[in-house]
Design a protein around this motif. Structure first.
Motif, PDB file in Angstrom:
ATOM      1  N   SER A 164      10.525 -25.585  23.732  1.00 14.07           N
ATOM      2  CA  SER A 164      10.044 -24.201  23.097  1.00 14.07           C
ATOM      3  C   SER A 164       9.621 -24.436  21.867  1.00 14.07           C
ATOM      4  CB  SER A 164      10.487 -23.366  23.668  1.00 14.07           C
ATOM      5  OG  SER A 164      10.080 -22.165  23.442  1.00 14.07           O
ATOM      6  N   LYS A 165       8.781 -24.030  21.296  1.00  9.26           N
ATOM      7  CA  LYS A 165       8.483 -23.381  19.891  1.00  9.26           C
ATOM      8  C   LYS A 165       9.431 -22.219  19.327  1.00  9.26           C
ATOM      9  CE  LYS A 165       4.135 -25.657  19.232  1.00  9.26           C
ATOM     10  NZ  LYS A 165       4.570 -26.933  18.840  1.00  9.26           N
ATOM     11  N   LEU A 166       9.993 -21.460  20.515  1.00  5.92           N
ATOM     12  CA  LEU A 166      10.604 -20.361  20.247  1.00  5.92           C
ATOM     13  C   LEU A 166      12.211 -20.501  19.765  1.00  5.92           C
ATOM     14  CD1 LEU A 166       9.824 -17.801  23.350  1.00  5.92           C
ATOM     15  CD2 LEU A 166       9.434 -17.439  21.034  1.00  5.92           C
ATOM     16  N   ILE A 167      12.610 -21.893  20.440  1.00  2.00           N
ATOM     17  CA  ILE A 167      13.979 -22.003  20.037  1.00  2.00           C
ATOM     18  C   ILE A 167      13.758 -23.438  18.824  1.00  2.00           C
ATOM     19  CG2 ILE A 167      15.971 -23.129  20.915  1.00  2.00           C
ATOM     20  CD1 ILE A 167      15.166 -21.696  23.556  1.00  2.00           C
ATOM     21  N   ARG A 168      14.512 -23.210  17.717  1.00  2.00           N
ATOM     22  CA  ARG A 168      14.668 -24.385  16.783  1.00  2.00           C
ATOM     23  C   ARG A 168      16.038 -24.847  17.117  1.00  2.00           C
ATOM     24  NH1 ARG A 168      15.640 -24.540  10.790  1.00  2.00           N
ATOM     25  NH2 ARG A 168      14.468 -26.360  10.186  1.00  2.00           N
ATOM     26  N   LEU A 169      16.178 -26.079  17.498  1.00  2.00           N
ATOM     27  CA  LEU A 169      17.711 -26.718  17.864  1.00  2.00           C
ATOM     28  C   LEU A 169      18.158 -27.518  16.818  1.00  2.00           C
ATOM     29  CD1 LEU A 169      17.196 -27.379  21.696  1.00  2.00           C
ATOM     30  CD2 LEU A 169      18.687 -25.299  20.609  1.00  2.00           C
ATOM     31  N   GLU A 170      17.328 -28.122  15.906  1.00  2.00           N
ATOM     32  CA  GLU A 170      17.681 -29.120  14.875  1.00  2.00           C
ATOM     33  C   GLU A 170      17.097 -28.625  13.437  1.00  2.00           C
ATOM     34  OE1 GLU A 170      16.687 -33.458  14.821  1.00  2.00           O
ATOM     35  OE2 GLU A 170      18.565 -33.352  15.961  1.00  2.00           O
ATOM     36  N   SER A 171      17.823 -28.795  12.459  1.00  2.00           N
ATOM     37  CA  SER A 171      17.059 -28.497  11.149  1.00  2.00           C
ATOM     38  C   SER A 171      16.039 -29.207  10.842  1.00  2.00           C
ATOM     39  CB  SER A 171      18.214 -28.681   9.916  1.00  2.00           C
ATOM     40  OG  SER A 171      18.654 -30.003   9.912  1.00  2.00           O
ATOM     41  N   ASN A 172      15.673 -30.520  11.140  1.00  2.00           N
ATOM     42  CA  ASN A 172      14.553 -31.110  10.866  1.00  2.00           C
ATOM     43  C   ASN A 172      13.424 -30.796  11.880  1.00  2.00           C
ATOM     44  OD1 ASN A 172      15.290 -32.406  13.155  1.00  2.00           O
ATOM     45  ND2 ASN A 172      15.026 -34.380  12.419  1.00  2.00           N
ATOM     46  N   PHE A 173      13.529 -29.718  12.776  1.00  2.00           N
ATOM     47  CA  PHE A 173      12.406 -29.404  13.569  1.00  2.00           C
ATOM     48  C   PHE A 173      11.541 -28.315  12.708  1.00  2.00           C
ATOM     49  CE2 PHE A 173      14.521 -29.538  17.997  1.00  2.00           C
ATOM     50  CZ  PHE A 173      14.243 -30.983  17.795  1.00  2.00           C
ATOM     51  N   LYS A 232      13.916 -16.875  12.085  1.00  2.00           N
ATOM     52  CA  LYS A 232      15.129 -16.072  11.255  1.00  2.00           C
ATOM     53  C   LYS A 232      15.543 -15.212  12.379  1.00  2.00           C
ATOM     54  CE  LYS A 232      12.156 -12.949   8.854  1.00  2.00           C
ATOM     55  NZ  LYS A 232      11.686 -12.686   7.412  1.00  2.00           N
ATOM     56  N   TYR A 233      15.015 -14.850  13.617  1.00  2.00           N
ATOM     57  CA  TYR A 233      15.333 -13.817  14.319  1.00  2.00           C
ATOM     58  C   TYR A 233      16.050 -14.587  15.658  1.00  2.00           C
ATOM     59  CZ  TYR A 233      12.210 -10.957  11.496  1.00  2.00           C
ATOM     60  OH  TYR A 233      11.715 -10.209  10.509  1.00  2.00           O
ATOM     61  N   GLN A 234      16.150 -15.882  15.745  1.00  2.00           N
ATOM     62  CA  GLN A 234      16.597 -16.406  16.617  1.00  2.00           C
ATOM     63  C   GLN A 234      18.099 -16.141  17.244  1.00  2.00           C
ATOM     64  OE1 GLN A 234      15.394 -20.968  16.978  1.00  2.00           O
ATOM     65  NE2 GLN A 234      17.817 -21.184  17.524  1.00  2.00           N
ATOM     66  N   PRO A 235      18.674 -15.778  16.232  1.00  6.35           N
ATOM     67  CA  PRO A 235      20.140 -15.479  16.645  1.00  6.35           C
ATOM     68  C   PRO A 235      20.096 -14.073  17.569  1.00  6.35           C
ATOM     69  CG  PRO A 235      20.196 -16.072  14.320  1.00  6.35           C
ATOM     70  CD  PRO A 235      18.808 -16.051  14.824  1.00  6.35           C
ATOM     71  N   TYR A 236      19.090 -13.346  17.461  1.00  8.28           N
ATOM     72  CA  TYR A 236      19.178 -12.008  18.141  1.00  8.28           C
ATOM     73  C   TYR A 236      18.340 -12.194  19.432  1.00  8.28           C
ATOM     74  CZ  TYR A 236      20.193 -10.857  13.272  1.00  8.28           C
ATOM     75  OH  TYR A 236      20.651 -10.629  12.044  1.00  8.28           O
ATOM     76  N   TYR A 237      17.404 -13.120  19.483  1.00  9.35           N
ATOM     77  CA  TYR A 237      16.476 -13.037  20.924  1.00  9.35           C
ATOM     78  C   TYR A 237      17.190 -14.204  21.716  1.00  9.35           C
ATOM     79  CZ  TYR A 237      13.379 -16.583  18.597  1.00  9.35           C
ATOM     80  OH  TYR A 237      13.165 -17.738  18.099  1.00  9.35           O
TER      81      TYR A 237
END
Length: 161
Positions: A134-143, A150-155
């Protein structure tokens, strides 16, 4: 050099030892039943609203809740069933796998993909099919990064309900 057979045997023995401890359960407990009942209740209420409401706003809200509860059922109940850890009874695991069908997903395909790709190559970006889904979740720094991340920790906690 450690062969995969030796590694697998060692891992299996460690897992068996881990589950011998009384506090560690191999199967889901009653909390997952409560979780399933809550999701099914939300699903049924939202579906009823969609069928009988005359309010477009209420129908849209009900669709959102229907979709989210459906997704939560598949991710929570279906996932445990795929691993055959929902219950000791096979028929309950088979019933749990039906939550994928409710979401329009084949439990056989999802299970095979999940067990062979994700569990054999957990968090290896090129090989783990669940890693970059999913493009909603960034799991790695090189993605690739988007403003949304920047709102990922909240959603993200809500995505993992």
């Amino acid at each position: 050099m450690v062969t995969s057979t030796t590694f697998e045997l060692k891992l299996k023995n460690r897992l068996s030892s881990y589950f011998l401890d009384d506090s560690q359960k191999r199967y889901a407990d009653r909390r997952i039943l409560l979780k399933a009942l809550v999701f099914i209740f939300i699903l049924l209420i939202s579906y009823t609203i969609v069928l009988f409401s005359n309010s477009p706003f209420l129908i849209i809200i009900a669709y959102v809740f229907f979709g989210l509860s459906n997704l939560c059922l598949a991710i929570n109940i279906g996932h445990e069933a795929i691993h055959n850890t929902l219950s000791k009874k096979r028929w309950i695991n088979s019933l749990g796998k039906l939550s994928f069908a409710l979401a329009g997903v084949s439990s056989a395909i999802w299970g095979t993909k999940h067990l062979t790709s994700h569990h054999n190559h957990t968090n290896v970006p090129e090989l783990d099919c669940d890693f970059q889904q999913s493009k909603l979740i960034r799991l790695e720094s090189n993605f690739p990064k988007s403003r949304l991340h920047k709102y990922q920790p909240y959603y993200i906690p809500f995505l993992y309900l």
